[in-house]
Write a protein that holds these residues in place. Sequence first.
Motif, short mmCIF file in Angstrom:
data_model
loop_
_atom_site.label_atom_id
_atom_site.label_comp_id
_atom_site.label_asym_id
_atom_site.label_seq_id
_atom_site.Cartn_x
_atom_site.Cartn_y
_atom_site.Cartn_z
N TRP A 97 1.13 -23.88 9.69
CA TRP A 97 -0.14 -24.32 9.11
C TRP A 97 -0.10 -24.33 7.58
CZ3 TRP A 97 -4.72 -21.85 6.86
CH2 TRP A 97 -5.82 -22.72 6.82
N LEU A 98 0.58 -23.35 7.01
CA LEU A 98 0.75 -23.31 5.55
C LEU A 98 2.06 -23.99 5.19
CD1 LEU A 98 -0.24 -19.61 4.72
CD2 LEU A 98 -1.62 -21.65 4.32
N ASP A 99 1.98 -25.05 4.38
CA ASP A 99 3.20 -25.71 3.93
C ASP A 99 3.90 -24.82 2.90
OD1 ASP A 99 2.09 -26.14 1.35
OD2 ASP A 99 1.27 -28.08 1.96
N PRO A 100 5.14 -25.12 2.51
CA PRO A 100 5.88 -24.24 1.60
C PRO A 100 5.16 -23.96 0.29
CG PRO A 100 7.39 -25.76 2.65
CD PRO A 100 6.02 -26.18 3.07
N GLY A 101 4.46 -24.95 -0.27
CA GLY A 101 3.74 -24.73 -1.51
C GLY A 101 2.60 -23.74 -1.35
N ARG A 102 1.86 -23.83 -0.27
CA ARG A 102 0.75 -22.90 -0.03
C ARG A 102 1.27 -21.51 0.30
NH1 ARG A 102 -3.01 -25.42 4.37
NH2 ARG A 102 -4.69 -24.17 3.46
N GLN A 103 2.42 -21.43 0.97
CA GLN A 103 3.03 -20.13 1.21
C GLN A 103 3.40 -19.44 -0.10
OE1 GLN A 103 6.13 -19.96 4.33
NE2 GLN A 103 5.44 -21.99 4.99
N LEU A 104 3.97 -20.19 -1.02
CA LEU A 104 4.35 -19.62 -2.31
C LEU A 104 3.13 -19.14 -3.09
CD1 LEU A 104 7.21 -21.97 -3.55
CD2 LEU A 104 7.35 -19.49 -3.29
N LYS A 105 2.06 -19.92 -3.06
CA LYS A 105 0.84 -19.52 -3.77
C LYS A 105 0.29 -18.22 -3.19
CE LYS A 105 -3.95 -20.73 -4.71
NZ LYS A 105 -5.08 -21.65 -4.44
N LEU A 106 0.25 -18.14 -1.86
CA LEU A 106 -0.28 -16.93 -1.22
C LEU A 106 0.64 -15.74 -1.49
CD1 LEU A 106 -2.50 -15.74 0.53
CD2 LEU A 106 -1.22 -16.46 2.56
N LEU A 107 1.95 -15.95 -1.48
CA LEU A 107 2.89 -14.87 -1.75
C LEU A 107 2.72 -14.35 -3.18
CD1 LEU A 107 5.30 -13.07 -1.12
CD2 LEU A 107 6.80 -15.02 -1.65
N GLU A 108 2.56 -15.25 -4.14
CA GLU A 108 2.36 -14.83 -5.53
C GLU A 108 1.10 -13.97 -5.65
OE1 GLU A 108 2.25 -18.48 -7.62
OE2 GLU A 108 4.42 -18.84 -7.45
N SER A 109 0.04 -14.34 -4.94
CA SER A 109 -1.19 -13.56 -4.96
C SER A 109 -0.96 -12.19 -4.33
CB SER A 109 -2.31 -14.31 -4.23
OG SER A 109 -2.63 -15.52 -4.89
N CYS A 110 -0.24 -12.16 -3.21
CA CYS A 110 0.04 -10.87 -2.54
C CYS A 110 0.81 -9.93 -3.46
CB CYS A 110 0.82 -11.11 -1.26
SG CYS A 110 -0.13 -11.84 0.10
N ARG A 111 1.75 -10.46 -4.20
CA ARG A 111 2.52 -9.63 -5.12
C ARG A 111 1.63 -9.05 -6.21
NH1 ARG A 111 7.79 -13.61 -4.89
NH2 ARG A 111 9.01 -12.32 -3.45
N GLU A 112 0.67 -9.83 -6.66
CA GLU A 112 -0.26 -9.34 -7.68
C GLU A 112 -1.17 -8.26 -7.09
OE1 GLU A 112 -1.86 -8.84 -11.33
OE2 GLU A 112 -0.20 -10.19 -10.88
N TRP A 113 -1.67 -8.49 -5.89
CA TRP A 113 -2.57 -7.53 -5.25
C TRP A 113 -1.85 -6.21 -4.95
CZ3 TRP A 113 -3.90 -11.98 -1.48
CH2 TRP A 113 -4.83 -12.84 -2.07
N ALA A 114 -0.53 -6.28 -4.72
CA ALA A 114 0.22 -5.08 -4.33
C ALA A 114 0.43 -4.12 -5.49
CB ALA A 114 1.58 -5.48 -3.75
N ARG A 115 0.22 -4.59 -6.72
CA ARG A 115 0.44 -3.73 -7.87
C ARG A 115 -0.69 -2.70 -8.01
NH1 ARG A 115 1.72 -8.94 -10.70
NH2 ARG A 115 4.00 -9.10 -10.73
#
Length: 217
Positions: free
Chosen positions: A22-40
């Motif tokens: 459902w999430l194309d590669p670009g949307r996966q990258l955007k969500l992953l970048e957000s997760c990395r920020e939230w994890a800090r």
Amino acid sequence: MSMLFPRDRTEIAPDAVHVPDWLDPGRQLKLLESCREWARPPSGLRTVRTPGGGTMTARQVCLGWHWYPYGYARTVVDGDGGPVKPFPGWLDELGRDAVTEALGAGAATAAYDIALINFYDADARMGMHRDSDERSEAPVVSLSLGDTCVFRFGNAETRTRPYTDVELRSGDLFVFGGASRLAYHGVPRVLAGTAPPELGLTGRLNVTLRVSGFRAA
């Protein structure tokens, strides 16, 4: 993971739908970048301790409302005590779009305001459990990033059979509501090394969106 054949959208149980890719590669990258920020830190990725003294092998960070066994708070009561990170409006839009995609127009009727982000390394697991600490019956939205996992989706009566094992890959959507809203589910296995190389992610991230049903504090 290479894919020789397309995977079909599947209703695993009543009102429980798996939508592959459902999430194309670009949307996966955007969500992953957000997760990395939230994890800090502060209020970042933490080890969850159970009332019996054990620990969950998947680590977690929360947005909107902080989940701890077995309730919600506005601060990280079982961690650094800081305020929970805010829940962004674009995640509500993503959740509503996901429910519409999986269950049809009109199935998403309330604003999403909780995100639980779980990180699984190769040895992490999640035992069979129900998402029952909310006061809303709105569907639960689950998004997968990184390594493939075996997702076990059961029934609302018992942690044991009958259940169905589903392979969730990076970009997959799983939504459950209605008759399956309180079904037991878990992750018995993560398949290490199966994440798309372009993500640069070792392990699996699961982003779960929920509607709290709580009054705003």
